[in-house]
Design a protein around this motif. Structure first.
Motif: not given
Length: 414
Positions: A263-268, A307-325
């Motif tokens: 979910x975090x990755x796809x949102x990114x 890291x804790x799981x919340x920060x893990x989701x943040x990094x996963x979100x940011x990773x998702x942002x980079x994919x279309x770029x």
């Protein structure tokens, strides 16, 4: 190509139909991968799942590109969707009869990959038939956002269904969405066959394949971009496939946790697609791609840190942002650089690289995950991805060869 504003309507129908079909496929993809991951917690078994899901696609992709350059691409996409739906239907019947197993799951994944090997080049080649060249970059960005939006919903629903219902429900949904997607494509997307499909084959399929490979190998810009694709697809294997295994080992063996990272990755990806679709990136698409790669590598390193799981989701979100770029400007450059009669075969080479380099990476990183921490692999590969991004930023030859974007016609701008 549809005239005047008709291309917008056909683009909407085409991308919408593909989104419906992708939604069902996404449900099955997550469900089957989690079925293997949670049932075995084995890097080796995950490697088998990845290999059987990619190798058939890699083997068929060259011939899929030839077919895409010789046949009506709409009919080809519909046939591939039908093959995938039939494989899902067969697996559904096996589970309902009590014969479900990892072996049958792997067989179904292989058949779905065969369909993808036919469909992928045809989809990539059909879009430039519909969309004017000057609008391709933005449409590709919006397409990435649509696909990410579908991927945003798929893991949530797959996680809910997997937690509270049986896998049979997910398989049944995929069959229904495939039928809907095929119907939209055949009934509402009106695109005439390209010239080569109307003229019929002038030579054998193997000769077409040979000509396509020669074209890509001798085209300086395309060859250069393909080399970057190959290296990156190898390096991102841990980031793409081993993070679910990392989550089950580090945080919880729970479908809710697995759905959360997807979910975090796809949102990114969704927001990244909107960003690249509206902004368009830097003036040079090579620069946009290089910056995105460096950012992707940085998120890979962050995912490898404790890291804790919340920060893990943040990094996963940011990773998702980079994919279309990264992906959108690269694909757009190839679409602008390649002649229409070679478009399908060019995308078949892209598919071969993606479906070959990633499984090759998993053949190394997957079994290694049973002996080396996934976190360490993410840190090392993340650093290497940063290096590749910096190399691309300094690649003067690629910037000089990069195709220019056509100026929009007055009728399109209105």
């Amino acid at each position: 190509m549809p005239q005047d504003g008709a291309w917008v309507r056909h683009t909407v129908f085409f991308l919408g139909g593909q989104a419906v079909s992708l939604f069902g496929s996404g449900l099955v993809q997550f469900a089957l991968l989690w079925y293997v991951t949670m049932g075995t917690q084995s890097g080796g078994m995950m490697t088998i799942a990845i290999v059987v899901g990619f190798v058939p696609m890699m083997l068929l992709a060259p011939f899929g590109g030839v077919l895409a350059d010789r046949m009506n691409r709409r009919h080809l996409i519909a046939g591939a969707d039908a093959l995938v739906a039939l494989s899902t239907l067969g697996l559904l019947a096996a589970f309902l009869l009590g014969h479900g197993s990892y072996t049958l799951v792997f067989v179904a994944m292989a058949l779905r990959a065969f369909g993808g090997g036919i469909q992928g080049p045809a989809v990539g080649a059909l879009l430039p038939q519909i969309v004017p060249a000057e609008h391709l970059g933005r449409v590709n960005g919006y397409n990435a956002s649509i696909q990410a939006g579908v991927n945003l919903v798929s893991p949530m629903l797959a996680g809910a269904l997997y937690a509270f219902a049986s896998i049979e429900w997910i398989l049944a949904i995929d069959v229904v969405t495939a039928v809907i997607g095929i119907g939209i494509l055949l009934l509402l997307v009106k695109v005439p066959p390209h010239a080569a499909a109307l003229a019929g084959p002038a030579q054998s399929g193997l000769a077409d394949l040979r000509d396509g490979v020669r074209y890509v190998a001798t085209h300086r810009f395309v060859r250069r971009v393909m080399a970057y694709f190959a290296v990156i697809n190898f390096m991102i294997a841990p980031l793409a496939f081993l993070t679910p295994l990392q989550v089950t080992r580090t945080f919880a063996n729970d479908p809710v946790y697995l759905a959360s990272i997807e979910l975090a990755f796809a949102l990114g990806m969704f927001l990244g697609g909107i960003l690249i679709g509206t902004w368009g990136g830097f003036r040079s698409r090579i620069v946009t791609t290089g910056v995105a790669l460096a950012a992707m590598g940085a998120t890979g390193i962050l995912l490898g840190l404790p890291v804790n799981f919340f920060l893990y989701l943040v990094w996963m979100f940011l990773c998702g942002v980079t994919v279309p770029a990264f992906n959108t400007p690269a694909i757009t450059m190839l679409q602008l650089a390649v002649e229409e009669q070679f478009m399908g075969r060019m995308f078949s080479v892209v598919a071969m690289i993606g479906t070959g380099a990633m499984p090759l990476g998993m053949l190394i990183f997957g079994p290694l995950a049973d002996y080396v921490a996934v976190e360490l692999m993410l840190i090392v590969t993340g650093a290497l991805i940063i290096v590749i991004g910096l190399i691309m930023l300094g690649d003067r030859t690629a910037r000089e060869l990069e195709p220019a974007t056509p100026v929009p016609a007055a009728s399109d701008a209105e």
